[in-house]
Design an enzyme around this catalytic site. Structure first.
Site: not given
Ligand SMILES: [Zn+2]
Length: 882
Positions: A145, A285-289, A321-322, A344
């Site tokens: 992303e 911060g992080a990624m929701e794959n 969140h993720e 988001e």
């Protein structure tokens, strides 16, 4: 070898391989109104990876069919970024009928359905942008992303092309014992020589930005979760060997988030596995794959010795969140990147509500508002202002902003306030039901909300299209036995939006009576147009208005309030946010008075002293809330209240007030510190609150009596059994010119040497400090062997912390500005996405006195004149100057 620790070449210039392609003079502007559906659908993707740190071969096989919903075109445009195709096959035959247009590959296809196979070869270790497939400390991982997938293979890299993915990867067993991708593991085995392989299948159609792959030598913390329909899900958190002891909190947070989403939003997880991998080199911060979240280590690893209470909260919030994105983002994704707030804003609201339920709702709300005001409000009043659904961009990475995220969440929170929680839930259910498996728009969300709640949101849609923070002028007048509340709103002009229309503003209000101390009941009023008035019967002469309770609308309230009313609200209001707000208003009006040379300032100071004394002694609130009420408004928030701020005057006024309050209340503050030191250990609200007020007391005492503050901070440091106490004490010491300072800084470094996240804190504490030589300290730290620009956490820990240190950043003469401009220029060739994030602090130049403004602008011009600027930095800098 850990690439993050590899120092840049001595002159700061990157290896040639890292230089991104030269940006055109003006990168093209992409507009929301130009959206067209893609001419082709790609229902299935098969990817084969031959993994290597310096060379990875990718064979992509795409099933391509015409998209009946789009205007037909024989041309299949596949996005690329820095790729060359080694081979292109159509229906199994090698073809040469492809052309490159810029970085994209164009194929002309005659029929309705084809299979396209393309082979590419990439070098993950040369990827310093950390977008696409990259090497981090000997492991391979991905970040796609928004537009990273096109750095792996040629593909229609846009969120409205949804496919199911089969991934087969093979690599060296010793280098990459763990092989992970999205979905479920379907097969694995040993290959020839030292190779092994794994196959993953994700049955849920997804856009390419949710693709993920991880290969490396990792250890795992395993657990499981049984969903509400009784399915068992295998959970895994993968980290480097030695870090597994710091994953328990992340795992507990994940299980709490899964359960909460079932109970509060009715959302159940939909795969057999859910994995999280922690990576130390990460831009975000992080990624929701899908099924394989990739995290910055900062938001996974936590134990009491190395993480503060705040860090624990951040881990819980980001994990949630993720995870929540699995529905709000993955099952229902965005049609195009202009709709980013669809996933988001909604998901930030979901994680905020989760955190409110897990801890103190009042304190969480105050923290969220503080972030909004310190980051989003300045964005909304500066050159980079944009609506939560922007109309155009040059580089989408620049729109991962507090506006899209945090203001986006506030806008959805207002819908929830208007509808009430039950109807809001009905609107959410309808949205998920209608758009499951689709790429949706903000408009789809609003329509589902209207249909699910019965609200008419016709005018409310303006919150999506208009930038700028609305200002609401408030007047309360007595009329016989009733009170008349008159409201008037204006939305200030922002770049490209001179004229604004009024927006519906929901305000929670209550009228209290100061004479009797009686607190009134709360009601919700909605200012629909530019002006409105509301009548409240039975209001006496001592009526005090409590307005925008709970911060029900993200607006600026402008009103004349008698100081005794603010004192009453700060000491007695039953809405915790309103109480905090009254305290902030008292302090802001006093400090602005001091800056303007207002002769009545000493009276305001005395009133603040009395309220602070009440707050310190109040047995009706817990220490977590007490700590919030003790935090003075920040210098950047104060600067925001002025058309042209003089940062030196603001700093002097704020420090002066802190010192005066500390001297007036020294006995109370010392007693508070002692009481908090005697509180027990543990992680419940009571000991956490004690730790919070302990450091707040030190912050004041250090300003009023530096020798006493240093002595008490050193004692707190020496006795600390948690990072919260140790970091709090060191933060205070770092700002003091005292003999205790150097020894504790050295001790902290030696104690935590080798722990990257804690050493980040060590850099940040010094860069943010109130110490008069902070600039010299930052220069010296930049030469420290542990410093590198290549690791985003480390780069931010020094320079973003410094840019957030008003007295040092705004040093007269412009040395701080020069340092940030130099950082942008050094970082841009390595990691444009991170470099561009340093532009906004300089971009605020118009809001400062002319001398500073000229110096800030000159530094932006110097950056703008540099050759080979990335698209990311070009856009931020040119908008800031424009
Ligand atoms: Zn997100």
């Amino acid at each position: 070898m850990d690439l993050a620790r590899t120092p840049a070449t001595p002159d700061g210039n990157p290896k040639m391989a890292d230089v991104p392609p030269i940006a055109p003079a003006t990168p093209p502007l992409i507009r929301r109104e130009d959206y067209r559906p893609f001419a082709w659908a790609i229902p299935q993707v098969a990817l084969e990876f031959d993994l290597g740190l310096d060379s990875t071969t990718v064979r992509a096989r795409l099933d391509v069919t015409r998209n009946p919903a789009a205007e037909p075109s024989p041309v299949l445009r596949l996005n690329g970024d820095g790729l060359q195709p080694a081979e292109v096959l159509v229906d199994g035959e090698a073809v040469s009928s492809w052309v490159m247009e810029g970085a994209d590959l164009l194929l002309t296809l005659p029929g309705e359905a084809h299979q396209v196979a393309i082979t590419t070869c990439i070098d993950p270790s040369a990827n310093s942008q950390l977008m696409g497939l990259y090497a981090s400390g000997g492991m391979l991982c991905t970040q796609c992303e928004a537009e990273g997938f096109r750095r792996i293979t040629f593909f229609p890299d846009r969120p409205d092309v949804l496919s199911t993915y089969r991934v087969r990867m093979s690599g060296d067993r010793d280098l990459f014992p763990v092989l992970l991708s999205n979905g479920n593991l379907t097969a694995s085995g040993r290959g020839p020589d030292a190779l092994h392989w794994a196959e993953w299948h994700d049955p849920w159609p997804k856009p390419s930005y949710l693709f993920a792959l991880v290969a490396g030598d990792l250890v795992v913390n395993r657990d499981s979760f049984t969903t509400m329909s009784g399915r068992e899900v295998q959970l895994g958190i993968f980290v480097r060997a030695g870090d597994e002891g710091r994953t328990a909190h992340a795992m507990e947070s994940l299980k709490r988030a899964m359960k909460w989403d079932e109970e509060v939003f009715g959302r159940e997880y939909d795969l057999d596995t859910f994995n999280i991998v922690a990576v130390s080199d990460f831009n975000m911060g992080a990624m929701e794959n899908k099924g394989l979240n990739v995290f910055n280590t900062k938001y996974v690893l936590a134990d009491p010795d190395t993480a503060t209470d705040g860090d624990f909260d951040a881990v819980e919030g980001v994990i949630a969140h993720e995870y929540f994105h699995n529905w709000s983002g993955n099952r229902v994704t965005c049609r195009d990147w202009f709709q980013l707030s669809l996933k988001e804003g909604f998901t930030v609201l979901r994680d905020q509500l989760f955190s409110q339920d897990m801890g103190s709702a009042a304190v969480k709300r105050i923290e969220d508002v503080r972030v909004l005001r310190s980051v989003q409000f300045p964005e909304d009043s500066g050159p980079l202002a944009h609506s939560i659904r922007p109309d155009s961009f040059r580089e989408i990475s620049n729109f991962y902003t507090a506006t899209v995220y945090n203001k986006g969440a506030e806008v959805i929170r207002m819908m929830r306030t208007l509808a009430g929680p039950e109807k809001f839930r009905a609107g959410c259910d309808l949205y998920f039901e209608r758009h499951d498996g689709e790429a949706a728009t903000c408009e789809d969300f609003i329509r589902a909300m209207e249909d699910g709640t019965g609200l008419d949101l016709a005018l409310f849609r303006r919150w999506y299209s208009q930038a700028g923070t609305p200002q609401v002028e408030v007047r309360l007048e007595q009329d016989g036995g009733q009170a008349v509340l008159s409201l008037k709103q204006t939305v200030p002009p922002t770049p490209g939006q001179e004229l604004k229309q009024p927006m519906p503003i929901p305000l929670r209000v209550a009228l209290h009576d100061r004479a009797t101390g009686r607190l009134g009941a709360e009601s919700l009023i909605v200012l629909e147009g530019a002006q409105g008035s509301f009548v409240f019967p039975d209001a006496g002469p001592d009526t005090v208005l409590s307005i925008n309770r709970g911060f029900s609308a993200p607006v600026i309230i402008r009103r004349e309030v008698a100081p005794q009313d603010l004192v009453f609200l700060a000491a007695h209001d039953d809405d915790p946010f309103a109480r905090y707000e009254a305290m902030q208003d008292l302090v802001v009006s006093h400090l602005l008075g001091v800056v303007r040379g207002d002769p009545s300032a000493p009276e305001g100071r005395a009133a603040i002293g009395e309220v602070l004394r009440t707050v310190v002694a109040d047995t009706g609130i817990d220490d977590l809330m007490r700590g919030e009420l003790m935090i003075l408004p920040g210098e950047s928030y104060l600067a925001d209240q002025l058309a042209q701020a003089d940062p030196s005057a603001i700093h002097a006024a704020r420090e002066g007030l802190k010192g005066w309050l500390a001297r007036e209340l020294e006995g109370e503050l010392v007693a508070l510190h002692q009481r908090a030191c005697a509180a027990g250990e543990g992680f419940d609200a009571a000991p956490r609150g004690a730790r919070k007020v302990k450091t707040q007391a030190l912050v004041f005492l250090a300003a009023g009596n530096p020798a006493l503050g240093a002595e008490m901070a050193a004692a707190q440091y020496d006795a600390a059994t948690t990072m919260t106490d140790r970091q709090g004490a060191l933060m205070v010491l770092a700002g003091l010119n005292s003999p205790e300072r150097t020894g504790r800084l050295l001790d902290f470094y030696n104690r935590h040497k080798g722990n990257a996240l804690v050493i980040d804190k060590w850099f940040a504490l010094q860069a943010q400090s109130l110490h008069p030589n902070a600039i010299e300290h930052v220069k010296a730290l930049a030469r420290h062997p542990d410093f590198t620009l290549r690791n985003p956490n480390r780069a931010r820990s020094l320079y973003m912390a410094f840019a957030g240190n008003p007295s040092a950043f705004h040093a007269p003469g412009g040395e701080g500005y020069r340092m940030i401009a130099d950082t942008i220029l050094a970082l841009d060739p390595l990691n444009p996405q991170t470099a561009a994030r340093f532009a906004p602090p300089l971009g605020r130049w118009r809001r400062f006195e002319p001398g500073r403004a000229a110096l800030m602008r000159a530094e932006l011009e110097r950056v703008a004149a540099a050759p080979r600027l990335s698209r990311d930095t070009y856009e931020q800098v040119s908008r800031s100057l424009g």
